[in-house]
Design an enzyme around this catalytic site. Structure first.
Site, PDB file in Angstrom:
ATOM      1  N   HIS A  59       0.757  -1.235   0.079  1.00  0.00           N
ATOM      2  CA  HIS A  59      -0.104  -0.021   0.165  1.00  0.00           C
ATOM      3  C   HIS A  59       0.792   1.208   0.013  1.00  0.00           C
ATOM      4  O   HIS A  59       0.078   2.356  -0.042  1.00  0.00           O
ATOM      5  CB  HIS A  59      -0.977  -0.022   1.314  1.00  0.00           C
ATOM      6  CG  HIS A  59      -2.179  -0.830   1.054  1.00  0.00           C
ATOM      7  ND1 HIS A  59      -3.390  -0.291   0.615  1.00  0.00           N
ATOM      8  CD2 HIS A  59      -2.258  -2.169   1.563  1.00  0.00           C
ATOM      9  CE1 HIS A  59      -4.235  -1.359   0.346  1.00  0.00           C
ATOM     10  NE2 HIS A  59      -3.668  -2.390   1.017  1.00  0.00           N
TER      11      HIS A  59
ATOM     12  N   LYS B 279      -7.876  14.718   3.431  1.00  0.00           N
ATOM     13  CA  LYS B 279      -6.527  13.653   3.260  1.00  0.00           C
ATOM     14  C   LYS B 279      -6.195  13.531   4.875  1.00  0.00           C
ATOM     15  O   LYS B 279      -6.403  14.642   5.427  1.00  0.00           O
ATOM     16  CB  LYS B 279      -5.490  14.034   2.660  1.00  0.00           C
ATOM     17  CG  LYS B 279      -5.662  14.318   0.896  1.00  0.00           C
ATOM     18  CD  LYS B 279      -5.389  13.003   0.257  1.00  0.00           C
ATOM     19  CE  LYS B 279      -6.012  13.057  -1.060  1.00  0.00           C
ATOM     20  NZ  LYS B 279      -6.545  11.898  -1.763  1.00  0.00           N
ATOM     21  N   ARG B 280      -5.422  12.491   4.956  1.00  0.00           N
ATOM     22  CA  ARG B 280      -4.867  12.515   6.360  1.00  0.00           C
ATOM     23  C   ARG B 280      -3.561  13.600   6.081  1.00  0.00           C
ATOM     24  O   ARG B 280      -3.283  13.792   4.909  1.00  0.00           O
ATOM     25  CB  ARG B 280      -3.999  11.239   6.579  1.00  0.00           C
ATOM     26  CG  ARG B 280      -4.841  10.206   6.723  1.00  0.00           C
ATOM     27  CD  ARG B 280      -5.168  10.087   8.257  1.00  0.00           C
ATOM     28  NE  ARG B 280      -4.058   9.558   9.055  1.00  0.00           N
ATOM     29  CZ  ARG B 280      -4.369   9.340  10.588  1.00  0.00           C
ATOM     30  NH1 ARG B 280      -5.529   9.367  10.914  1.00  0.00           N
ATOM     31  NH2 ARG B 280      -3.269   9.072  11.139  1.00  0.00           N
TER      32      ARG B 280
ATOM     33  N   THR C  66      -8.306   6.487  -2.799  1.00  0.00           N
ATOM     34  CA  THR C  66      -9.721   6.104  -2.976  1.00  0.00           C
ATOM     35  C   THR C  66     -10.838   7.333  -2.856  1.00  0.00           C
ATOM     36  O   THR C  66     -11.841   7.360  -3.463  1.00  0.00           O
ATOM     37  CB  THR C  66     -10.248   5.046  -1.994  1.00  0.00           C
ATOM     38  OG1 THR C  66      -9.657   5.279  -0.873  1.00  0.00           O
ATOM     39  CG2 THR C  66      -9.623   3.774  -2.477  1.00  0.00           C
TER      40      THR C  66
ATOM     41  N   LYS D 103       1.145  14.785   0.893  1.00  0.00           N
ATOM     42  CA  LYS D 103      -0.297  14.833   0.388  1.00  0.00           C
ATOM     43  C   LYS D 103      -0.303  16.473  -0.063  1.00  0.00           C
ATOM     44  O   LYS D 103      -1.351  17.052  -0.301  1.00  0.00           O
ATOM     45  CB  LYS D 103      -1.230  14.493   1.269  1.00  0.00           C
ATOM     46  CG  LYS D 103      -1.416  12.927   1.593  1.00  0.00           C
ATOM     47  CD  LYS D 103      -2.298  12.376   2.282  1.00  0.00           C
ATOM     48  CE  LYS D 103      -2.574  11.018   2.537  1.00  0.00           C
ATOM     49  NZ  LYS D 103      -2.888  10.234   1.405  1.00  0.00           N
TER      50      LYS D 103
ATOM     51  N   LYS E 132     -14.269   8.816  -4.935  1.00  0.00           N
ATOM     52  CA  LYS E 132     -15.399   9.086  -4.475  1.00  0.00           C
ATOM     53  C   LYS E 132     -16.002  10.336  -4.856  1.00  0.00           C
ATOM     54  O   LYS E 132     -17.034  10.476  -5.032  1.00  0.00           O
ATOM     55  CB  LYS E 132     -15.479   8.947  -2.990  1.00  0.00           C
ATOM     56  CG  LYS E 132     -15.255   7.699  -2.262  1.00  0.00           C
ATOM     57  CD  LYS E 132     -14.757   7.760  -0.869  1.00  0.00           C
ATOM     58  CE  LYS E 132     -14.204   6.359  -0.464  1.00  0.00           C
ATOM     59  NZ  LYS E 132     -13.217   6.179   0.633  1.00  0.00           N
TER      60      LYS E 132
END
Length: 806
Positions: free
Chosen positions: A339, A530-531, A628, A536, A632
């Site tokens: 991952h 996001k985390r 993901t 990110k 969405k």
């Protein structure tokens, strides 16, 4: 109106025992739905017991399930009937659904993916089981106080009526070699219904318990005290979810958790494998030759990697299989999903710690490694450097076990979670292993369940789509391509825009009620979910906000940071500090709003995502495995601004790059910049708007009481920024200008939205699971519809099997 409530179901919330509260009605509804669920659950498990199909076991340290009630009503086809009944009682269904707490047993994408996969496996009729830990404290409830993240109490495994109590069969016992620590693993089962097929699979979560069998007479007072203290040692194992995402924390308790879940799960798997097949004279399977034909175990990242040496221990030490046979069965049973490519996220357990906790497993890992290295040495004589790179044990400094290497060597299939990620896994991260066994490495692009992420969270859009192309798309999302023929249909364009606007108005009302913030529903909702992590690049979003502010449409960054992560906490503080200045500016405040929504979770995502206009997917190319959230947003009619990273690449492939706002460096550009050397100062000197924004942050413009508050952030951006925010800043700002220009043309914007929805079919988790089933687990999905409990099974199947179906 309050009405009397039947005896036995009153929750105690109202002072008058004869008056039902909304909570009472919630429990009544939940119990009603559960009755419909449990009959199908029992039927499904009996069916598996009798037919003895190959079982799929999904091992994950996280399952981020969210709420279960509405999802269950949708999947059982009960929602309309329940809506009508609740309406007839004069109640508000949404108010009742809000009473249920999220099951927060995950941090983010990895745990939510596991939840989507369970939904798809049940919908596809696979005999699948999710196995994990029933944490007493799940992901913490995030609070923001004065712009800082603080931790509130954790949310986690409080049981709703739709989550039955622990199962009745004997708990499993975990006995490591140290005889003084014995832990009982108590199973808690949650039903997982498929969509409209009467299949209900099981998620089994283990809770750690101390045994009650120590005899006080056997202890003097000192031993008694220690015995009681040892109970806590055992029960602490399932106490709390580690709140780290994409970061490895090598704590002893975490290793105990990882071994606990695999030890209990493998005992359960082997118990089920050995159980007699219904109608067979054979009482127990004692031969393991058929084990890989009956059992597939998917390791969700390296967290359950100890399952590999544990299964070997069971086969070799307990079942007395020869090593080579045990190893062959083990490899054919396990498959591993990677991952992340971030080095700090890859698990590397110190050998000393494993030796202390799991000495036998360390011996087994050493033996696996020795045989593995002997094979490499045979294939590549005198290549010492290759042996070092491919070893399961990393030497130098602290000796560590590379858990990803263990997973690769001990599995028959290894997959990444997006095309670009799987390519990086093969050509960079595990290049030597892929060169040795190229057929082992695969791609399985992630997906999301359309039941939760469209039907449940965006019923207006779901109905609109069904009116145009029928309802079958819910089980076959590829049918969304039929929407392409409505891209120029003026009525459909207006209807899509109307649904989005209704969702935005509803979300604006929620913000006003919950956060006391007013936003204009006609403005663009630009969302960054996001985390909080440097890769990110919430900081780049923040710099753009400052740039827009300095140029004299609302933007809503949000996310959670692991509590121990200093830079993430500083990023949250900076976003909130910028928000405070922007939102209170007398000129800008009415045009630009910055809102940081605290405690982002599944149930909040279900409100935010349908209301979003623009989805931010701006990680540095080559760092996001898949994502993901991006899927969405696409499915719910948001346009994407993003880099060519993770699943964005495939989204651009499906929709056409011209229908996304793609900007910035590609993977090869990042590689080239690494070779040349990234010098942040050059961008700062060359770009006046970037210089102005950084100078404001550095000088205390956003933190006048503490001018040096953000010096660490600025220092990181100049000297330690692995993720090259400044390098993509200019392209990002220009791309945002294109976004703003298109947003002013409502019709053109909505046409692009329709093209994105029509292209979202690939990103169903049903498609992902079909690929896992075909390529890795070697099972066929079934479209068989098990008869519901109110219909008799046929005569041949109408016997109740002996023993448990669990």
């Amino acid at each position: 109106n309050p009405t009397p409530f039947p005896e036995g179901l009153w929750s105690g919330q109202s002072k008058d025992r004869n008056v039902a509260t909304p909570r009472d009605y919630y429990f009544a509804l939940a119990h009603t739905v559960r009755d419909h669920l449990v009959g199908r659950w029992i039927r499904t498990q009996q069916y598996y017991y009798e037919k003895d199909p190959k079982r799929i076991y999904y091992l994950s340290l996280e399952f981020y399930m969210g709420r279960t009630l509405q999802n269950t009503m949708i999947n059982l086809g009960l929602q309309n009937a329940c809506d009508e009944a609740i309406y007839q009682l004069g109640l508000d269904m949404e108010e009742l659904e809000e009473i249920e707490e999220d099951a927060g047993l995950g941090n983010g994408g990895l745990g939510r993916l596991a939840a989507c996969f369970l939904d798809s496996m049940a919908t596809l009729g696979l005999a699948a089981y999710g196995y994990g830990i029933r944490y007493e404290y799940g992901i913490f409830n995030q609070k923001i106080r004065d712009g800082w993240q603080v931790r509130a109490e954790a949310c986690g495994s409080r049981l709703s009526p739709a989550q039955p109590k622990p199962q009745g069969h004997s708990p499993l016992v975990w006995r490591p070699l140290e005889p003084e620590l014995v832990v009982l693993a108590l199973p808690y089962d949650t039903p997982v219904p498929g969509y409209m097929n009467n299949t209900v699979n099981t998620m089994r979560l283990w809770s750690a318990r101390a045994p009650n069998d120590f005899n006080l007479r056997d202890f003097n007072v000192g031993d008694y005290i220690q015995a009681v203290l040892d109970r806590n040692l055992a029960e602490n194992i399932s106490r709390v979810l580690y709140p780290n995402d994409n970061f490895f924390e090598g704590k002893e308790l975490r290793l105990k958790q990882e071994y606990f879940v695999v030890a209990a799960t493998l005992q359960d798997i082997i118990r089920r494998f050995k159980a007699s097949k219904f109608g067979s004279t054979e009482s127990v399977r004692t031969v393991f030759d058929s084990f890989p034909d009956q059992v597939a175990i998917q390791l969700n990242d390296t967290h359950p990697a100890m399952a590999i040496p544990e299964l070997m221990r069971i086969f070799v030490d307990i079942e007395k299989l020869p090593w080579n046979k045990a190893w062959d069965i083990t490899k054919r049973t396990f498959a591993y999903t990677n991952h992340t490519v971030l080095p700090e996220a890859l698990e590397r357990w110190p050998v000393d710690l494993v030796e202390k906790l799991l000495p036998r497993h360390l011996q087994i890992i050493y033996e696996i490694n020795q045989r593995h290295l002997d094979h490499i040495a045979f294939l590549f004589p005198n290549d010492v450097d290759r042996l070092r790179r491919m070893s399961l044990i990393e030497e130098g400094g602290t000796k560590r076990i590379n858990m990803a290497h263990l997973c690769i060597v001990g599995s028959h299939a290894v997959n990444g979670v997006a095309k670009i990620h799987s390519e990086i896994v093969k050509t960079q991260v595990f290049e030597d292993f892929a060169a040795l066994e190229p057929e082992k490495f695969q791609n399985k692009t992630n997906g999301i369940t359309p039941r939760r992420w469209l039907l449940l969270c965006n019923p207006g859009l779901a109905e609109l789509i069904a009116e145009k192309i029928g309802e079958d798309y819910v089980r076959d999302l590829s049918q969304l391509t039929k929407l392409h023929k409505f891209v120029d249909d003026d009525l459909f364009i207006r209807e899509v825009a109307k649904v989005k606007q209704e969702n935005k108005v509803k979300f604006a009302q929620y913000l006003e009620k919950e956060y006391k913030v007013k936003i204009n529903p006609s403005s663009m909702f630009d969302v960054h979910v996001k985390r909080i992590h440097e890769y990110k690049r919430q900081l780049m979003n923040c710099l753009h906000i400052v740039t827009m502010y300095n140029r004299k449409p609302p933007r809503t960054p949000r996310g959670q940071a692991a509590p121990g992560y200093h830079m993430a906490k500083m990023i949250i503080k900076l976003i909130n500090a910028v928000a405070h200045v922007v939102n209170n500016d007398p000129v800008v405040g009415s045009k630009l709003k910055v809102i940081f929504l605290e405690n982002y979770r599944v149930s909040l995502a279900e409100k935010v995502i349908p209301a979003t206009d623009l989805s931010e997917q701006i990680s540095t190319a080559g760092t996001e495995a898949s994502g993901t959230g991006n899927m969405k947003f696409m499915l719910n009619g948001a346009l994407t601004i993003g880099t060519m990273d993770g699943a964005n690449v495939e989204m651009a492939e499906e929709a056409g790059e011209e229908n996304l706002f793609i900007f910035g460096m590609r993977v090869e550009d990042v590689t080239e910049l690494d070779k040349e050397g990234y010098h942040a100062q050059e961008y700062y000197n060359r770009l006046p708007e970037l210089k102005q924004a950084i100078d404001q942050i550095r000088s205390g413009f956003f933190s006048p009481k503490e001018p040096d508050l953000f010096k660490d952030v600025v220092n990181m951006l100049f000297h330690h920024d692995r993720f090259k925010v400044f390098a993509d800043y200019e392209a990002y700002v220009k791309c945002q200008e294109k976004v703003s220009e298109l947003y002013l043309n409502s019709k053109a914007w909505t046409k692009m939205v329709i093209r994105n929805i029509a292209a979202a079919g690939k990103f169903s988790s049903d498609r992902t699971i079909k690929e896992y089933a075909r390529d890795i687990w070697h099972v066929e999905p079934s479209d068989l519809k098990i008869p519901p409990p109110n219909e008799p099974r046929d005569a041949g199947e109408d016997k109740t099997p002996n023993g448990t179906a669990a």
